[in-house]
Write an enzyme that holds these catalytic residues in place. Sequence first.
Site, mmCIF file in Angstrom:
data_model
loop_
_atom_site.group_PDB
_atom_site.id
_atom_site.type_symbol
_atom_site.label_atom_id
_atom_site.label_comp_id
_atom_site.label_asym_id
_atom_site.label_seq_id
_atom_site.Cartn_x
_atom_site.Cartn_y
_atom_site.Cartn_z
ATOM 1 N N PHE A 217 29.325 -129.629 -48.472
ATOM 2 C CA PHE A 217 30.522 -129.886 -49.268
ATOM 3 C C PHE A 217 31.722 -130.201 -48.395
ATOM 4 C CE2 PHE A 217 32.454 -125.641 -48.735
ATOM 5 C CZ PHE A 217 31.361 -124.888 -48.342
ATOM 6 N N SER B 21 27.931 -134.260 -42.452
ATOM 7 C CA SER B 21 27.157 -133.107 -42.950
ATOM 8 C C SER B 21 25.920 -133.578 -43.718
ATOM 9 C CB SER B 21 28.006 -132.245 -43.889
ATOM 10 O OG SER B 21 29.099 -131.690 -43.224
ATOM 11 N N GLY C 186 28.678 -128.778 -39.442
ATOM 12 C CA GLY C 186 28.668 -129.371 -40.778
ATOM 13 C C GLY C 186 29.025 -128.297 -41.791
ATOM 14 N N LYS C 187 29.515 -128.735 -42.947
ATOM 15 C CA LYS C 187 29.858 -127.755 -43.995
ATOM 16 C C LYS C 187 28.642 -127.591 -44.901
ATOM 17 C CE LYS C 187 34.081 -127.267 -46.284
ATOM 18 N NZ LYS C 187 34.604 -125.994 -45.801
ATOM 19 N N LEU C 188 27.649 -126.867 -44.407
ATOM 20 C CA LEU C 188 26.372 -126.743 -45.101
ATOM 21 C C LEU C 188 26.404 -125.521 -46.019
ATOM 22 C CD1 LEU C 188 23.967 -127.508 -42.109
ATOM 23 C CD2 LEU C 188 25.335 -129.083 -43.500
#
Length: 304
Positions: free
Chosen positions: A33, A62, A154-156
């Site tokens: 996100f 991401s 990354g915005k995982l």
Amino acid sequence: MTKYAFFEGAIVPIEQATVSVMTHALHYGTACFGGIRGYWNEKHQNLYVFRIRDHFERFLMSTRLLLMKLPFTPDDLVNITLDLARREAMHHDIYIRPLAYKAEKIIGVRLHDLRDEVTIYAVPFGRYIESEEGARVCTSSWRRVDDTAIPARGKLAGAYVNSAFIKSEAMMNGFDEAIVLNPDGHVSEGSAENIFIIRNRTLITPPVSDNILEGITRRTLMDLATAQLGLQVVERSIDRTELYVADEAFFCGTGVQVAAIASVDRRPIGAGKMGPITTELRDLYFEVVRGNVPQYCDWCTPVF
Ligand code: PMP
């Protein structure tokens, strides 16, 4: 109130933007996100979205980590978001949440060969933590996810279980936030924000190879500190005890903006309240994001 979402390729009423309980991402955290702020400028009667293209470039980075194949360029996502924001017609500060997720309804944990979807919506938004002027912070007993386990750059979605453990422990122990250490014991970041310390008028922040999210606010403040305040910025690993002896420290992120750290592990940082450099940088940041500094208006995309 949120009225619309971009969902399965179109802007639809928010009530129609729903997924099945069988959705892969819901089970395995296989989603990523973004978080983008829009700032209402009363004088200009306009809403400015801050560094929207940079946010979507990171968002797509991401998605690549998760082996997603999406039919969108950063500019496509910018345009969809601006369309959505216009439809919402929000005349106040907002937070925009893009989410890419493994949409397949199957059992079986993996990244490859799965259908991916993107959704985007916006909510009204104010403060992220109550005490932005002087947060009381602890060192987390949890460790940051390592790049060899789940990449923090990354915005995982799945990695935010780590953040949730960190944040809840801190709050349940009476703190506002926590600083989390890497498996090697060096400082990484907060549960959902990057960190800077200041020693002898030099800003120090962990490098991107220390399990941090590659923050857009971090980059913004590095630029502003050097170009506008004439300060030196150094990216290097930070020891836990450097927090205790720092002159100032602050968190930064889209949500938290610039939040001074008043104490760490009940030890006051500097004078135990927001220091002069943090104050100056924070004031400048608020002017920049709201579209009041002509030199940086390229970072502020008008919605209307
Ligand atoms: N680290 C983490 C773990 C975060 O969730 C965030 C918030 N997105 C940040 C740092 C700050 O990143 P940004 O400045 O791009 O919002």
